[in-house]
Structures are given as structure tokens and as C-alpha cells.
Enzyme design. Structure first.
Site: not given
Ligand code: IPE
Ligand code: IPE
Ligand code: MG
Length: 236
Positions: A16, A64, A67
Site C-alpha cells: 500500500d 479497487n 477506482r
Molecule cells: C489494499 O489497499 C489493496 C491493495 C494493496 C492491492 P487499498 O489502498 O485498496 O486499501 P484501503 O482503501 O486503504 O483500505
Molecule cells: C497500493 O497503493 C496499490 C493498489 C491498491 C493497487 P495505492 O494505490 O492504494 O496508494 P495509496 O494508498 O492511495 O497511497
Molecule cells: Mg492504498
């Protein structure tokens, strides 16, 4: 260096913080995802060196998909590129690739690439790399329940036959030992629908760094932290 006798057999990682890493640098979020690919390479290599048998990486969650479309597209493109570039490397490093999640939701091209590499690396034994793609813990548990219910309805199973072992055998992770160590980067203290069933006794290590900054040394430190824990599994 960590104690090589107490290496976690299975490490699971919630990768993350890519977006925040990019934002800090004034870059688009996809640059964070791109930079995260280097962390994947280093962490995979380090796991092999340490003798970790299974590494599960949470790369894309069921949620995800919600998004913005442009980010989902960028992530799928990166995944395609990652798979195309990694195919040879996985072969060379004797890594077996597996994937869990609702893979049918992935673009056909990505899925075909994934299937090809999974088949090609099926006999490798240096380590198993499990990619969690379009993955949600609840969705996985619901699918297992549905498969048991179908058998019960068909009369091949009675409700009394269902126990934790049988239930686990219907999860996509069947045959993979539960994670011993769960790492989440970016400092967030939540599980975000990852491996809900499998992490019941995992040791959790939260690392403040964003995923693209997570490197060999950070993994080694997380393993050392794991080795300082006293796992009790409810007993003494
Ligand atoms: C969890 O991270 C999913 C992955 C790392 C693929 P997210 O960024 O999606 O989770 P939340 O929204 O902070 O809970
Ligand atoms: C983790 O990084 C990767 C995925 C969830 C695909 P994020 O895209 O969640 O990055 P942050 O948490 O918004 O910084
Ligand atoms: Mg994240």
C-alpha cells in the site's frame, strides 16, 4: 541478519501507499505503481534468499475496481507489462506463479498471459509467488460456501461434514499454508478484505514506509520483528 531457523514459511504483503508516494513527488499516481514494481522484484529476491516458501502479494483488490477508470486501466497495463517482463525471470529463478481472486474479471489479454505463465512455471520449486488479483477475502469465502452448498443440495455432502479443513479446501488458497507473517506498508492498520480466513493467526507487521520505498532491508527487519514475537495460537 535474521535467524535462518525461524523464517516464516509464508509471507503475505499488502503493498500500500503507491499513490501517496507519487503525490509526495508531484507525480501522477501511476508513477507510484510503476515504482512499486521494483519493490516487488527486490522483495521476491530477498524471500528466495531467506528461504521463504510462499510469498503472496496483494496487487489489486475487489474494491479497487471502484477506482477511476483511468487508474484501473493504468494498473492493468502495468500488470500486463509486469507479467510479460517477469515470465523469463520467474523461469530463471525457478519461481512457481499462482494467482487468487476473481480472475474472470481481469481483461482477457491479462488473463491469457497469466494462465500461460502459471502453466509454464507449474513445476518450479524455489518459491511460490501468489498474486492476489481482483481479490477479496469475503468474495473468496462466499464462493467456498456456495460450492459446499451446491454439493449439499446435490446430496453429495451433509452439513455435518463441513469443518474448517473441508471449508479451507474450497478456498482458492487450498494447498497453500496460512501466512505466518502479514506485512502492510504505508502505516495503515487495517486488513482491507485481504485473506480474511487465512490470517487468523498471522503475525502482523505494519511498516510506515510507502510500498515503492520498501526494500530488502525493510523486509529483513520485518522478518526480524516476526522472530521476536512469541506465537501462542491460543495456548500457552
Ligand atoms: C489494499 O489497499 C489493496 C491493495 C494493496 C492491492 P487499498 O489502498 O485498496 O486499501 P484501503 O482503501 O486503504 O483500505
Ligand atoms: C497500493 O497503493 C496499490 C493498489 C491498491 C493497487 P495505492 O494505490 O492504494 O496508494 P495509496 O494508498 O492511495 O497511497
Ligand atoms: Mg492504498
Amino acid at each position: 541478519m535474521p535467524d535462518f531457523r525461524e523464517i516464516p514459511r509464508h509471507i503475505a504483503v499488502i503493498m500500500d501507499g503507491n499513490g501517496r508516494w507519487a503525490k509526495e513527488r508531484g507525480l501522477p499516481r501511476r508513477e507510484g505503481h510503476r515504482a512499486g514494481a521494483e519493490s516487488v522484484r527486490e522483495v521476491t529476491e530477498t524471500c528466495i534468499e531467506l528461504g521463504v516458501e510462499y510469498l503472496t502479494l496483494f496487487a489489486f483488490s475487489s474494491e479497487n475496481w471502484n477506482r477511476p477508470q483511468a487508474e484501473v486501466k493504468a494498473l492493468m497495463n502495468l500488470l500486463d507489462r509486469f507479467l510479460a517482463e517477469k515470465a523469463k525471470e520467474l523461469d530463471k529463478q525457478k519461481i512457481r506463479l499462482l494467482a487468487i481472486g476473481q480472475l474472470e474479471r481481469l481483461p482477457a489479454k491479462t488473463r491469457a498471459l497469466l494462465d500461460k505463465i502459471i502453466a509454464r512455471t507449474a513445476d518450479h520449486t524455489a518459491m511460490t509467488l501468489v498474486l492476489a488479483l481482483s481479490y477479496g477475502g469475503r468474495e473468496e469465502i462466499v464462493a467456498a460456501a456456495r460450492s459446499l452448498a451446491a454439493d449439499a443440495a446435490a446430496g453429495t455432502l451433509t452439513p455435518a461434514d463441513i469443518d474448517a479443513t473441508l471449508f479451507a479446501s474450497r478456498l482458492q488458497s487450498a494447498g497453500i499454508p496460512d501466512p505466518d507473517l502479514l506485512i502492510r506498508t504505508s502505516g495503515e492498520m487495517r486488513v482491507s478484505n485481504f485473506l480474511l480466513w487465512q490470517i487468523s493467526y498471522a503475525e502482523i507487521v505494519i511498516v510506515k514506509k510507502f510500498w515503492p520505498d520498501f526494500r530488502r532491508k525493510d523486509l529483513t527487519e520485518a522478518v526480524q520483528e516476526y522472530q521476536r514475537r512469541h506465537r501462542r495460537f491460543g495456548a500457552l
